[in-house]
Design a protein around this motif. Structure first.
Motif, PDB file in Angstrom:
ATOM      1  N   ARG A 100      -9.123  11.098  16.563  1.00 25.28           N
ATOM      2  CA  ARG A 100     -10.481   9.327  16.493  1.00 25.28           C
ATOM      3  C   ARG A 100     -10.324   8.320  16.496  1.00 25.28           C
ATOM      4  O   ARG A 100      -9.324   8.363  15.633  1.00 25.28           O
ATOM      5  CB  ARG A 100     -11.361  10.277  15.558  1.00 25.28           C
ATOM      6  N   ALA A 101     -10.829   7.235  16.497  1.00 27.20           N
ATOM      7  CA  ALA A 101     -10.482   5.915  16.934  1.00 27.20           C
ATOM      8  C   ALA A 101     -11.605   5.809  16.467  1.00 27.20           C
ATOM      9  O   ALA A 101     -12.502   5.122  17.439  1.00 27.20           O
ATOM     10  CB  ALA A 101      -9.984   5.382  17.915  1.00 27.20           C
ATOM     11  N   VAL A 153     -10.586  -6.225  11.366  1.00 26.56           N
ATOM     12  CA  VAL A 153     -10.967  -5.442  12.475  1.00 26.56           C
ATOM     13  C   VAL A 153     -10.426  -4.196  11.132  1.00 26.56           C
ATOM     14  O   VAL A 153      -9.119  -4.055  11.140  1.00 26.56           O
ATOM     15  CB  VAL A 153     -11.164  -5.231  13.541  1.00 26.56           C
ATOM     16  N   ASP A 154     -11.026  -2.650  11.177  1.00 27.17           N
ATOM     17  CA  ASP A 154     -10.568  -1.668  10.533  1.00 27.17           C
ATOM     18  C   ASP A 154     -10.670  -1.057  11.306  1.00 27.17           C
ATOM     19  O   ASP A 154     -12.034  -0.974  11.676  1.00 27.17           O
ATOM     20  CB  ASP A 154     -11.043  -1.920   8.850  1.00 27.17           C
ATOM     21  N   ILE A 155     -10.339   0.011  11.155  1.00 28.05           N
ATOM     22  CA  ILE A 155     -10.086   1.093  11.892  1.00 28.05           C
ATOM     23  C   ILE A 155      -9.610   2.885  11.380  1.00 28.05           C
ATOM     24  O   ILE A 155      -8.446   2.708  10.851  1.00 28.05           O
ATOM     25  CB  ILE A 155      -9.472   1.270  13.377  1.00 28.05           C
ATOM     26  N   ALA A 156     -10.638   3.465  11.142  1.00 28.15           N
ATOM     27  CA  ALA A 156     -10.497   4.749  10.912  1.00 28.15           C
ATOM     28  C   ALA A 156      -9.881   5.516  11.667  1.00 28.15           C
ATOM     29  O   ALA A 156     -10.379   5.664  13.001  1.00 28.15           O
ATOM     30  CB  ALA A 156     -11.606   5.344   9.801  1.00 28.15           C
ATOM     31  N   THR A 188       2.023  -1.625   6.612  1.00 27.00           N
ATOM     32  CA  THR A 188       1.882  -2.570   5.552  1.00 27.00           C
ATOM     33  C   THR A 188       1.334  -1.205   3.561  1.00 27.00           C
ATOM     34  O   THR A 188       0.846  -2.264   2.891  1.00 27.00           O
ATOM     35  CB  THR A 188       0.714  -3.326   5.394  1.00 27.00           C
ATOM     36  N   GLY A 189       0.611  -0.130   4.380  1.00 31.38           N
ATOM     37  CA  GLY A 189      -0.134   0.173   3.324  1.00 31.38           C
ATOM     38  C   GLY A 189       0.291   2.131   3.140  1.00 31.38           C
ATOM     39  O   GLY A 189      -1.116   2.286   2.908  1.00 31.38           O
ATOM     40  N   ILE A 190       1.599   2.303   3.572  1.00 30.10           N
ATOM     41  CA  ILE A 190       1.078   3.299   4.014  1.00 30.10           C
ATOM     42  C   ILE A 190       1.171   4.889   2.497  1.00 30.10           C
ATOM     43  O   ILE A 190       0.312   5.480   3.396  1.00 30.10           O
ATOM     44  CB  ILE A 190       2.949   3.939   4.314  1.00 30.10           C
ATOM     45  N   ALA A 191       0.847   4.421   2.112  1.00 26.26           N
ATOM     46  CA  ALA A 191       0.916   4.774   0.618  1.00 26.26           C
ATOM     47  C   ALA A 191      -0.861   5.762  -0.177  1.00 26.26           C
ATOM     48  O   ALA A 191      -0.528   6.298   0.066  1.00 26.26           O
ATOM     49  CB  ALA A 191       1.386   3.890  -0.896  1.00 26.26           C
ATOM     50  N   HIS A 192      -1.401   4.475   0.731  1.00 26.88           N
ATOM     51  CA  HIS A 192      -2.758   4.572   1.165  1.00 26.88           C
ATOM     52  C   HIS A 192      -3.597   4.583   2.385  1.00 26.88           C
ATOM     53  O   HIS A 192      -4.060   4.341   2.528  1.00 26.88           O
ATOM     54  CB  HIS A 192      -3.950   4.077   0.229  1.00 26.88           C
ATOM     55  N   GLY A 193      -1.949   5.362   2.968  1.00 23.62           N
ATOM     56  CA  GLY A 193      -2.555   5.505   4.714  1.00 23.62           C
ATOM     57  C   GLY A 193      -3.220   3.859   6.028  1.00 23.62           C
ATOM     58  O   GLY A 193      -3.545   4.880   6.772  1.00 23.62           O
ATOM     59  N   THR A 194      -2.794   3.610   5.313  1.00 24.39           N
ATOM     60  CA  THR A 194      -2.722   2.401   6.217  1.00 24.39           C
ATOM     61  C   THR A 194      -2.086   1.320   6.946  1.00 24.39           C
ATOM     62  O   THR A 194      -0.128   1.398   6.505  1.00 24.39           O
ATOM     63  CB  THR A 194      -2.951   1.108   5.314  1.00 24.39           C
ATOM     64  N   THR A 224      -6.274   3.203   9.259  1.00 22.09           N
ATOM     65  CA  THR A 224      -5.904   3.990   7.644  1.00 22.09           C
ATOM     66  C   THR A 224      -6.642   5.326   8.030  1.00 22.09           C
ATOM     67  O   THR A 224      -7.532   5.174   9.044  1.00 22.09           O
ATOM     68  CB  THR A 224      -7.145   3.431   6.818  1.00 22.09           C
ATOM     69  N   THR A 225      -5.561   6.100   7.765  1.00 21.45           N
ATOM     70  CA  THR A 225      -6.368   7.358   7.995  1.00 21.45           C
ATOM     71  C   THR A 225      -7.368   7.516   7.519  1.00 21.45           C
ATOM     72  O   THR A 225      -7.602   7.224   6.564  1.00 21.45           O
ATOM     73  CB  THR A 225      -4.479   9.007   7.548  1.00 21.45           C
ATOM     74  N   PHE A 226      -8.380   8.770   8.147  1.00 23.00           N
ATOM     75  CA  PHE A 226      -9.465   9.374   6.787  1.00 23.00           C
ATOM     76  C   PHE A 226      -8.821   9.497   5.671  1.00 23.00           C
ATOM     77  O   PHE A 226      -7.510  10.420   5.401  1.00 23.00           O
ATOM     78  CB  PHE A 226      -9.632  10.655   7.474  1.00 23.00           C
TER      79      PHE A 226
END
Ligand code: ATP
Ligand code: MG
Length: 379
Positions: free
Chosen positions: A26-27, A46-49, A71-77, A90-92
Motif C-alpha cells: 500500500r502507498a 509529502v509523507d507516505i505510509a 533518515t529514520g530507519i529506527a522508527h521506520g522512515t 514510513t512503515t505503518f
C-alpha cells in the motif's frame, strides 16, 4: 472525498507510489499533505505510509531507480528521493510502550493501527495515490469543521507524549476554526497534565513555540495556553495580553515569531534559541524601553528589527505607532553616517575624546533627520 494538487499528480511522487503498489504494497499519503490538501493550503512535505518494511522500501526504491536515504530507519522512515524531491516513506506503526516523552513504536500491518497512534484526528487522514481520502478514525468531520481533537482519549494520548500538549495549541493556531474555541476536552487534558512539559527538551519546546508563534494569528491559542497553565511552564513570567493587539497592528505585515515572543515576554532561556535569536530578542526588548523613534531605530537596527520594536512598543503601551513610521524606519535603515573616526583623528582628536566627539556628531546628525553633511559635522 477526493483531494488533488500538483504535489499529488506529479510524476516524481506517483513514481514513489508506483514502486510500492507495483510490488503489492500500500502507498497512502498521510498527515500534513492530506490535511492541507483538504484545507486548500500549500503542501510542503509529502509523507507516505506503507505496509512495506523499511528494508523492502529501500530495495524497491533502488530497483525503481530512485534514491532511498535511511533518515529514520529506527522508527521506520526511509526518505525516497524521486526527481530531486524527497518523500518520507514510513512503515505503518502502532504505539507499544511509552515513557511520556517519545512513544516507542512497533511496525503494524494495517492502517487502522497506524491511524490510532497519530495525535489529532485531522492528522490521521490518508489518501490513495489517486487522491481518494481514507478516514480510519472518522476524523474527516473534525477536519472539515476545523476542530483539533485528540485521536482517542486526550489525557491518555498526552501522557504518552507531552509534546502533544504544545502541538495541540500549534495546530489550533494554524488549522483550527478562528471563530471557535479550542476543543474543551483537549484543553482540559492539557491543563491537567501541563507539568509534563518539564520532561521535554528545550529544543523541542523551542521548535514548537517557533511554529506556533509563526501562525497568522497565534493569539487565541496563546491565550488558551495561558489559561491552561501551559504558558507559564514554557515561558515563566510571560503575559499574553498584548499579543492580540500586536497581531492586529501587524495587519498584513509578515508575521515574525521573535517579535511576538518579545511581546509575550517571559524567560526565553527555556527555548534554546540561537545566539542571533537571543540577541534579536534583547534588541527588541531594549528598543521598546528606549526613547528612540522609528527613524533612529531603522538606522541603528535595520528596517526589520525597527519594525519589530515600533510594533511591539505600540502593542505593549497601547499608544498607536507614529504616522508614517514605515517610511521613517526605511529612511533610517538606508541612512549612512557621513563622518569617520579618521576625520576627527585628522583634526587632532584621539582616544576617549575622539569617541565622545564622534557620538556627539552622530547625535546632531540624527537630530537633523540625517540631513547634516560631513562638512556640517566636522568640528
Ligand atoms: P506540518 O505542516 O507542521 O509539518 P504535519 O502534520 O506534517 O504538519 P509533522 O510534525 O510533520 O506535522 O508530523 C507528521 C505527522 O506525524 C502528523 O500529521 C501526525 O500524524 C504524526 N505525528 C507527528 N508528531 C506526532 C506526535 N508527537 N504524536 C503523534 N503523532 C505525531
Ligand atoms: Mg510535516
Amino acid at each position: 472525498m477526493r483531494i488533488g494538487g500538483d504535489w499529488l499528480t506529479r510524476p516524481e511522487t506517483q513514481a514513489v507510489c508506483a514502486m510500492l503498489t507495483g510490488a503489492g504494497h500500500r502507498a497512502l499519503f498521510v498527515g500534513g499533505c492530506v490535511r492541507n490538501a483538504i484545507f486548500g493550503v500549500a503542501v510542503a512535505d509529502v509523507d507516505i505510509a506503507t505496509d512495506a518494511r523499511p528494508e523492502t522500501v529501500t530495495v524497491l526504491a533502488e530497483k525503481a531507480g530512485l534514491r532511498p536515504v535511511p533518515t529514520g530507519i529506527a522508527h521506520g522512515t526511509v526518505t525516497v528521493v524521486s526527481g530531486g524531491i524527497p518523500h518520507e516513506v514510513t512503515t505503518f506503526r502502532r504505539d507499544v510502550e511509552t515513557f511520556g516523552r517519545h512513544a516507542t513504536v512497533a511496525f503494524a500491518d494495517d492502517v487502522e493501527q497506524d491511524a490510532a497512534r497519530r495525535d489529532f484526528t485531522m492528522n490521521a487522514l490518508y489518501a490513495t495515490p489517486d487522491g481518494e481520502v481514507l478516514d480510519p478514525l472518522g476524523g474527516l468531520p473534525d477536519a472539515l469543521a476545523r476542530r483539533v481533537r485528540f485521536a482517542g482519549d486526550a489525557e491518555a494520548r498526552i501522557a504518552e507524549d507531552y509534546l502533544r500538549i504544545l502541538r495541540f495549541f500549534r495546530f489550533h493556531a494554524w488549522y483550527g476554526d478562528p471563530q471557535g474555541g479550542l476543543d474543551p476536552d483537549g484543553l482540559a487534558a492539557c491543563a491537567a497534565l501541563s507539568a509534563g512539559i518539564e520532561t521535554l527538551s528545550r529544543e523541542r519546546i523551542g521548535q514548537e513555540m517557533r511554529k506556533l508563534l509563526s501562525a497568522p494569528d497565534p493569539a487565541p491559542s496563546v491565550a488558551a495556553m495561558a489559561q491552561a497553565g501551559v504558558l507559564a511552564r514554557v515561558l515563566p513570567g510571560a503575559d499574553a495580553r498584548a499579543l492580540p493587539v500586536l497581531v492586529h497592528l501587524e495587519g498584513t505585515l509578515h508575521p515574525r515569531w521573535l517579535r511576538r515572543l518579545a511581546v509575550v515576554g517571559g524567560e526565553a532561556g527555556g527555548l534554546r534559541l540561537s545566539r542571533a535569536e537571543m540577541a534579536a530578542i534583547e534588541t527588541i526588548r531594549r528598543g521598546i524601553d528606549s526613547m528612540q523613534g522609528p527613524a533612529e531605530l531603522g538606522y541603528r537596527h535595520g528596517a526589520d528589527l525597527a519594525a519589530d520594536i515600533v510594533l511591539a512598543r505600540a502593542a505593549l503601551t497601547g499608544a498607536p505607532p507614529p504616522g508614517g513610521w514605515q517610511a521613517d524606519t526605511a529612511r533610517g535603515a538606508a541612512a549612512v553616517f557621513p563622518l569617520r573616526g579618521g576625520d576627527l583623528a585628522a583634526r587632532g582628536f584621539s582616544g576617549p575624546d575622539l569617541g565622545a566627539a564622534l557620538r556627539a556628531a552622530e547625535a546632531r546628525w540624527l537630530q537633523s533627520g540625517f540631513t547634516l553633511s560631513r562638512e556640517d559635522l566636522l568640528p
